[in-house]
Design an enzyme around this catalytic site. Structure first.
Site, PDB file in Angstrom:
ATOM      1  N   CYS A  38      12.234 -24.213  17.058  1.00  0.00           N
ATOM      2  CA  CYS A  38      13.265 -24.632  16.111  1.00  0.00           C
ATOM      3  C   CYS A  38      14.472 -23.703  16.256  1.00  0.00           C
ATOM      4  CB  CYS A  38      12.689 -24.525  14.699  1.00  0.00           C
ATOM      5  SG  CYS A  38      13.914 -24.748  13.392  1.00  0.00           S
ATOM      6  N   THR A  40      15.811 -22.020  14.039  1.00  0.00           N
ATOM      7  CA  THR A  40      15.487 -20.801  13.299  1.00  0.00           C
ATOM      8  C   THR A  40      14.775 -19.787  14.195  1.00  0.00           C
ATOM      9  OG1 THR A  40      15.293 -22.092  11.281  1.00  0.00           O
ATOM     10  CG2 THR A  40      14.235 -19.927  11.289  1.00  0.00           C
ATOM     11  N   HIS A  43      17.282 -18.021  16.300  1.00  0.00           N
ATOM     12  CA  HIS A  43      17.997 -16.984  15.550  1.00  0.00           C
ATOM     13  C   HIS A  43      17.140 -15.711  15.451  1.00  0.00           C
ATOM     14  CE1 HIS A  43      20.909 -19.944  14.739  1.00  0.00           C
ATOM     15  NE2 HIS A  43      20.387 -20.461  13.647  1.00  0.00           N
ATOM     16  N   GLU A  65       6.823 -24.869  13.810  1.00  0.00           N
ATOM     17  CA  GLU A  65       6.604 -26.279  14.172  1.00  0.00           C
ATOM     18  C   GLU A  65       5.392 -26.339  15.096  1.00  0.00           C
ATOM     19  OE1 GLU A  65      10.201 -27.774  15.954  1.00  0.00           O
ATOM     20  OE2 GLU A  65      11.416 -27.379  14.183  1.00  0.00           O
ATOM     21  N   CYS A  97       7.508 -23.089 -10.439  1.00  0.00           N
ATOM     22  CA  CYS A  97       8.899 -22.819 -10.836  1.00  0.00           C
ATOM     23  C   CYS A  97       9.572 -24.112 -11.298  1.00  0.00           C
ATOM     24  CB  CYS A  97       9.693 -22.193  -9.678  1.00  0.00           C
ATOM     25  SG  CYS A  97      10.166 -23.377  -8.411  1.00  0.00           S
ATOM     26  N   CYS A 100       9.892 -26.696  -8.467  1.00  0.00           N
ATOM     27  CA  CYS A 100       8.602 -27.306  -8.106  1.00  0.00           C
ATOM     28  C   CYS A 100       8.142 -28.301  -9.155  1.00  0.00           C
ATOM     29  CB  CYS A 100       7.534 -26.233  -7.942  1.00  0.00           C
ATOM     30  SG  CYS A 100       7.650 -25.351  -6.389  1.00  0.00           S
ATOM     31  N   LEU A 271      24.170 -31.340   6.716  1.00  0.00           N
ATOM     32  CA  LEU A 271      23.012 -30.580   7.199  1.00  0.00           C
ATOM     33  C   LEU A 271      23.451 -29.387   8.050  1.00  0.00           C
ATOM     34  CD1 LEU A 271      19.733 -30.731   7.733  1.00  0.00           C
ATOM     35  CD2 LEU A 271      20.515 -31.377  10.014  1.00  0.00           C
ATOM     36  N   LEU A 273      25.110 -26.110   9.493  1.00  0.00           N
ATOM     37  CA  LEU A 273      25.561 -24.891   8.804  1.00  0.00           C
ATOM     38  C   LEU A 273      26.860 -24.409   9.438  1.00  0.00           C
ATOM     39  CD1 LEU A 273      22.126 -23.155   8.338  1.00  0.00           C
ATOM     40  CD2 LEU A 273      23.471 -24.443   6.652  1.00  0.00           C
ATOM     41  N   ILE A 296      21.800 -30.905   2.339  1.00  0.00           N
ATOM     42  CA  ILE A 296      20.438 -31.163   2.825  1.00  0.00           C
ATOM     43  C   ILE A 296      19.765 -29.851   3.195  1.00  0.00           C
ATOM     44  CG2 ILE A 296      19.020 -32.386   4.524  1.00  0.00           C
ATOM     45  CD1 ILE A 296      20.697 -34.239   2.726  1.00  0.00           C
TER      46      ILE A 296
END
Lengths: 356, 356, 356, 356
Positions: A38, A40, A43, A65, A97, A100, A271, A273, A296
């Site tokens: 991914c 992420t 990064h 993933e 929370c 949730c 979506l 960034l 999103i």
């Protein structure tokens, strides 16, 4: 067992031996059969500014993933058994929370993310809370199974809430043809969008061709077309503008374009960034246009997973999605995978559990 | 000009000469290029109990589904011009009642219906209010153009409001395979339903085969399968039951079945009309199931028309829909068309403007 | 500790000594400060047909509506601590079934209900799963705190989904003035209904007067008015009919009335349970009316609890709701409470923890 | 007749004699009984940059907010008669564009606005299309009747679509206490908001006090509190942030604040207009927050009018709204009214038809 571990707060990561984890209560132990990289993960691998701020503890096993096989279950697990094939919903929510408890578990206030806050799936075995396991059909190919989470993001961008009347028979523009953008095009085509327009940065011919294959009626090169895009899309929509824009590029020029091509009363999903704050003409972009804008983040748990499952029951759709996977490599070559992604010539890169 | 006119309050109708109508204000005059027979036309032709109560005045030119060419426009018409190809939204709304002023024009309190309350389109020329004209693309085949209205009904049954998350990737059962049921199957397939189940009376093999061609994953013969249907559909949905049921048969047994096969929290759309009141276990069907039920009447104006237009932009979808048209006959043979529909071996019957 | 326990499969129950329960994991132990009698408790007390079929095991401690103080927490509890005041969401969901994973936890497929499937709250102490505990403000009076669950039902009936535009400024009829019907009237008044109409059986003057106090603009005696009700409500709504009907009586005549007084395109919520199947003219009631019907079961977890909390922050609203509580008696006199409810002269009956 | 007419493209306007207009078709002639000054009128009076660009033709009779009596009807008018009391929906829509045909008539592509594009209501008599007339109850005071349109804007900002579950029992912040901001507070209070927070510029004590009277639980001085506001509102919402923000100030600092105080998954409505583009951190404001943003332009036709009518049926609400009207002056003193508004010490200014 073998795992890809970020040991130090610096770029890259090591393939190294770590202890096999112990499970308890509602946890399950899963043998990784396929993993996928991914953005992420990139990064974290690169150790960019975001990663430096976001990662709290090392050593950390990377990755989230994946698809794997349940090899052990905790004593309180009721919905799974050994031998089941599963993928992971990455967002570990607290369940109590405010978010949730109001059907927004995907933006839990005390969220932990697999492979970011807890040890991830780039390993021979991984731990999952039962609540985060998604049971796959035994027939589902593990490659496809491993990319259901980003596919869920594409679904969430297309359908951020319980209404998508603005998709069926309507015109939709997808700005940005990265892997999730491509997936979104395939989703839109599958769920009855009338006309699909896509724009891409233009450097990546592979992706622009994939956009066409995913079902885009018109693919525009944002670099070459520039300001013409607005005119082109107006003309292509009887002067009305597009009904829905999915902004998946993170380019400031694209977000401004998003609102210019939008029909009054239309919808924009954001979506992608952005590197920094964007200057924005709220009057003409949003207010006079009576636009609706959705941010999103993640994907609804587990509404999007059921939708992904249903969409994947169409062989045509599954076969399209497969084409987004441009690289399938042994996990020991993870560094090559990162390189391929940096080159911008890759779609999705999946990792086979070949460690030696 | 020639027209099919109900002159007397009795069965059948005459092909006869009538005056060419005069238009004014926001009216347009349209030359009929293709017409299509709706179930309502059959009731009027047959002069059944419903028709006897519903038809207020004769003589009446029949028909409302059609496609034609604008040959004259009133002095206040702004959105159309001579030469445009149009179809008709049959519901002539007053624009000022409570329903019209709250986005529910399709259930106007003072509704007039073309070919029911005013002279219709089974004629060489027909009058339309500008507000009821739908401009077709010049490329759209007049046969398909003439059946957009029932196709809009199918869309409305699938998507009764602005949320259809319950379709994308979900399981849907269509009970009843008449022309609109068949269209609904094609629509569901096009808008990403995960699995589509269809049931039909069983006497009509043509329709059951068409259901398969429209995209049903499983077509069940209601007559032969009987009570097994519930078990079959539960098994086919991991024991959850189907997410959405479109009741398009008007059979009391089907409506009870609809709720038995429904997953808790699921949705039922009711389009089929019933011969008499139905006995109903509201506790288990609706209340404990937390079901949502939509009554379907007409189609949203003009949201569904835009959706139909967008869906028809897919060549696969258009080609599927074409298969529902089993008969294309000269309008002078309208009596043959009525007979074909009565035989239950027909899908949709369209009428070419061949009068002599 | 003392508890009201159904020991045998027969009417009534005993006040008896039982063991103090042990807690573990995510459970909490709560000292009961106030309890309230629900219709379900009455059925179990009476041991009617429903209870005989529904109750699986005895002995069973009864009761589920309550407010209490946390006196002990399990080792995995994170969101609560000793000393917190809580009420209970009665529905114990499994968290992993299809319904739970698609924001419909309140209709979980493997639901257990407190005081029905597990030991309840008519006891000195009760066990709750952390997930089912609702933390009350320390300032909230325990009497009001103990009836939040049925108040949530009233909210759910008024607002079954995420859209209630059909309430604000609109006309709403509440059919049936039992405790939840009365609560619904107060809720409707608080959330901006334009005009509120209520109908009641007429035998219960107390309830009809309470309906007026809760905010009904017009209270009609269903017994005396009969068929006039339809005319009266049409006249009171400019001939349009009411926008929303909340059916809370379970009377077959009321459900038919519900659809007759409804404006085309309006909405009906069904909460009241019926003794037997109801005969129903689906064509005119639902289909031609383009009506939307919601079955109401439980209340969304925990959306409705937050709404109830917010509504109770209005002193006027809280004071109104208090008036529905007609009886406050020691828990040792539970039999008296049951009697009062049978008399139909009671609103809500709450039980103080006075055992001796 | 007398009228307030902008004769030249320069500041201010003249009170002058003009011809009584002729009506035809679906038009009606209305005798002005009360008018009200909108911010738009102030811009046109001041002849600011917006007005210079927006106003196409002079001479132009100003004004659009009003209440009056029908004195003549065109030959095709069916829903009104002489003697009816009416107000005007200002947006004259074409009824056939894409937006009009998809339930978004309030953002018609070919919109004309009364008193901006056509002669307005600051005159002894005004022309209205039947479609734009809203029939008032004869009992409704003409002062309140004349401000229903901005009240509809307040409703639209609170309830931009068919779902407002995010209001009932929830926390809402209103940023900006101009007339529509004040109306929004009153609306929120009436429709069951749990807690209402308001912020104002601070220079206008009158408005800050009105905010309290309208039902705000907490009124903050944006000037004095500055950055504290975020902390204050977080603390006041158990750390969750507010559920809904209505941005009605047009201040760049407020729009940034809007997103900081918002709970994840919350909603922002943007009504206030900004002097210039705003710099915006889309990642943290919108995307990671999974926020929904609505641009508010006009008000849904005529859903909001029915809502306003229903809300005004509550005497408490009507009386609250009356307090926003701080000035009631003869129309010949319109210049005084403009001055009062410029002073920022006024709420709403209404004009009585006293010309001499």
């Amino acid at each position: 067992m073998q795992a890809i571990v970020k040991r130090k707060r610096q770029p890259e990561a090591e393939i190294t031996e770590v202890d096999l984890p112990n499970i308890e209560g509602r946890q399950i132990l899963v043998e990784t059969k396929m993993a996928s990289i991914c953005g992420t993960d990139v990064h974290i691998w690169d150790w960019n500014e975001w990663a430096q701020n976001r990662i709290r503890t090392v050593p950390l096993t990377m990755g989230h993933e994946f698809a794997g096989k349940v090899v052990e279950i905790g004593e309180d697990v009721t919905s799974l058994q050994v031998g089941d094939m599963v993928s992971a919903e990455t967002h570990i929510a607290d369940g109590t929370c405010y978010q949730c408890r109001t059907d927004r578990m995907h933006i839990c206030r005390n969220m932990k993310i697999l492979g970011v806050d807890t040890d991830g799936v780039f390993a021979e075995y991984a731990i999952l809370p039962e609540e985060n396991a998604w049971k796959n059909s035994l027939e589902l190919d593990s490659v496809i199974a491993s990319i259901q989470e980003p596919l869920g993001n594409a679904v969430q961008t297309a359908l951020p809430r319980d209404h998508i009347e603005d998709i069926v028979g309507k015109s939709v523009a997808v700005l940005g043809c990265g892997p999730i953008g491509l997936m979104a095009i395939a989703v839109l085509d599958e769920i009855g969008a009338g006309r699909i327009f896509a724009t891409g940065g233009g450097r990546n011919k592979v992706r622009m061709e994939l956009a066409k294959k995913m079902g885009a009626d018109l693919v525009l090169n944002a670099r070459e077309e520039g300001g013409n895009i607005i005119k082109t899309l107006r003309d292509a929509t009887d002067g009305n503008g597009v009904d829905v824009v999915l902004e998946m590029s993170g380019a400031p020029s694209a977000v401004r374009q998003a609102f210019e091509i939008l029909t009054p009363g239309g919808r924009v999903s954001l979506l992608g960034l952005f590197d920094k704050p964007v200057e924005f003409d709220l009057n003409n972009s949003v207010i006079f246009k009576a636009a609706t804008v959705y941010g999103i983040s993640g994907r609804r748990m587990f509404q999007t997973w059921y939708q992904v499952k249903g969409l994947l029951s169409s062989p045509t759709f599954k076969s399209k999605i497969s084409q987004i996977i441009t690289h399938r490599i042994p996990i020991r070559d993870v560094a090559e995978g990162m390189k391929a992604i940096h080159s911008r010539q890759a779609g999705k890169v999946v990792l086979e559990p070949k460690w030696n």
